[in-house]
Design an enzyme around this catalytic site. Sequence first.
Site, PDB file in Angstrom:
ATOM      1  N   CYS A 150     -34.642  12.491  45.684  1.00  0.00           N
ATOM      2  CA  CYS A 150     -35.646  12.720  44.645  1.00  0.00           C
ATOM      3  C   CYS A 150     -35.184  13.788  43.661  1.00  0.00           C
ATOM      4  O   CYS A 150     -35.379  13.668  42.456  1.00  0.00           O
ATOM      5  CB  CYS A 150     -36.972  13.158  45.283  1.00  0.00           C
ATOM      6  SG  CYS A 150     -37.735  11.914  46.336  1.00  0.00           S
TER       7      CYS A 150
ATOM      8  N   GLU B  34     -45.135  14.650  47.067  1.00  0.00           N
ATOM      9  CA  GLU B  34     -43.794  14.961  46.551  1.00  0.00           C
ATOM     10  C   GLU B  34     -43.190  13.627  46.149  1.00  0.00           C
ATOM     11  O   GLU B  34     -42.823  12.826  46.999  1.00  0.00           O
ATOM     12  CB  GLU B  34     -42.956  15.686  47.608  1.00  0.00           C
ATOM     13  CG  GLU B  34     -41.701  16.326  47.044  1.00  0.00           C
ATOM     14  CD  GLU B  34     -40.503  15.395  47.050  1.00  0.00           C
ATOM     15  OE1 GLU B  34     -40.214  14.808  45.969  1.00  0.00           O
ATOM     16  OE2 GLU B  34     -39.875  15.222  48.100  1.00  0.00           O
TER      17      GLU B  34
ATOM     18  N   GLY C  17     -42.661  10.067  48.298  1.00  0.00           N
ATOM     19  CA  GLY C  17     -42.390   8.691  47.909  1.00  0.00           C
ATOM     20  C   GLY C  17     -42.350   8.541  46.402  1.00  0.00           C
ATOM     21  O   GLY C  17     -42.106   9.494  45.666  1.00  0.00           O
TER      22      GLY C  17
END
Length: 466
Positions: free
Chosen positions: A270, A236, A214
């Site tokens: 991400c 992560e 997140g």
Amino acid sequence: MGTETKDNTFKTTNPTNGKTLETYTHMSDQEVQETIKKSHEAFKSWRFKSFEERAKIISAIGKELNTQKTELSKLMTDEMGKLLKQSHQEVTLCSAICDYCASNASEILKNEERELSDGGRGIITFSPVGVIYGIQPWNYPSYQVIRYAITNLMAGNSVLLKHAANVTGTAKLLEKIFKDAGLPDGLFSVLVIDHDQSDAIIEHKLVRGVTLTGSPGAGKVIGKKAGAELKKTVLELGSNDAYLVLHDADIEVAVEKSVQGRIYNNGETCIAAKRFIAVESIYEDFKTAFVKAMNALTLGDPNKDDTDLGPMARKDLREKIHEQVTESVEKGATILCGGQIKEGDGFYYPATVLENVKPGQPAYDDELFGPVASLIKAKDEDDAMRIANDSRFGLGGGIFSKDVDRAIELASKHFDTGMVFINSFGLAEPNMPFGGVKDSGYGREHGGFGLKEFVNTKAIMISEDD
């Protein structure tokens, strides 16, 4: 998040057209408690299964993912807007993760022996610890789940999942796929819950570890809550990955991979390429070609083969990235293409390139979770690396250069990130570690490293008689 209602239910929405997909009801606290207890009971049997027994079921999950690929892929695209062809690629990657873990866990987690100082014998074992709670995001609805769940199941743990509300359907379908593949009841459980209920799970005495993918903000909250309970976490988190275009880069390759790296998964990744740092000697050539390629992308229905870029996953996410673009422009950045919200149904945002990106702008400092690229000019290679590392994040990054040996040296000695991609862009590999440093979190998944995150590394020391 899904669309909340007043009666403990929420709705999922198709970002392509804004229409409701399904309505779900949050579980009661009692149901949550019963699910945790069931998970722990399932663990007590599963932990004693051999690697071969576990691997048989994990391999079957990989096969079942492929069997139900069409349905799962369509659901992911409907729930969060990724291109349908990329949903298919995601399921293929999930299956590969199952195969890797099933094939390699017994070797990675086998006992190690060492000689003790007194001549005795030491044995190191890697024992499962219990129930692992995963809090996962919406951007890779299947992969994010498979990444931690399969690893922990193969290690002998049981798994709880709190998925993002807007991909609840995918979570429930994965639960069915695991069951269809023969995984015993209780080992993988989906919790349809709110944030308050989630906090209680972290505190539960039967939950032994917490893993989150997140934002850094969420990571700080979860890390603090779990730390207060003395429970290990793997986090992560986000990033604003820098991709360096050096003086000897192949411009055609750099442009092609940079565009793919920025808009893959609609830019909602991400580890996506986000800041593009080109040295002065080739900056103009790269800029011209990059902007042309980004401007030529087709924005549209993610179910169509000729679409390059689908919608953002939610309306609020589109609003946020547009606010970041607007603020960056107000602080001196200029728009080279895109930058305007598309009229009509769905949560579309065009491929956008910003120039004159400087510290103090969201485009430089923050994560832009969508198809917006920050273009930055560096004086030379040293300046480019300085800019790349001038970030609170450190998940991934990239280098474009024909001198691969030099690029490897820069990647290994200078790039302050968990992953570096040379002449390519960031995608996960089951046999390579995945994770970051600084505000991008800690811990590793994939490559066998994830198998050892939530196990008890136990030392057994035996005195040998003379």
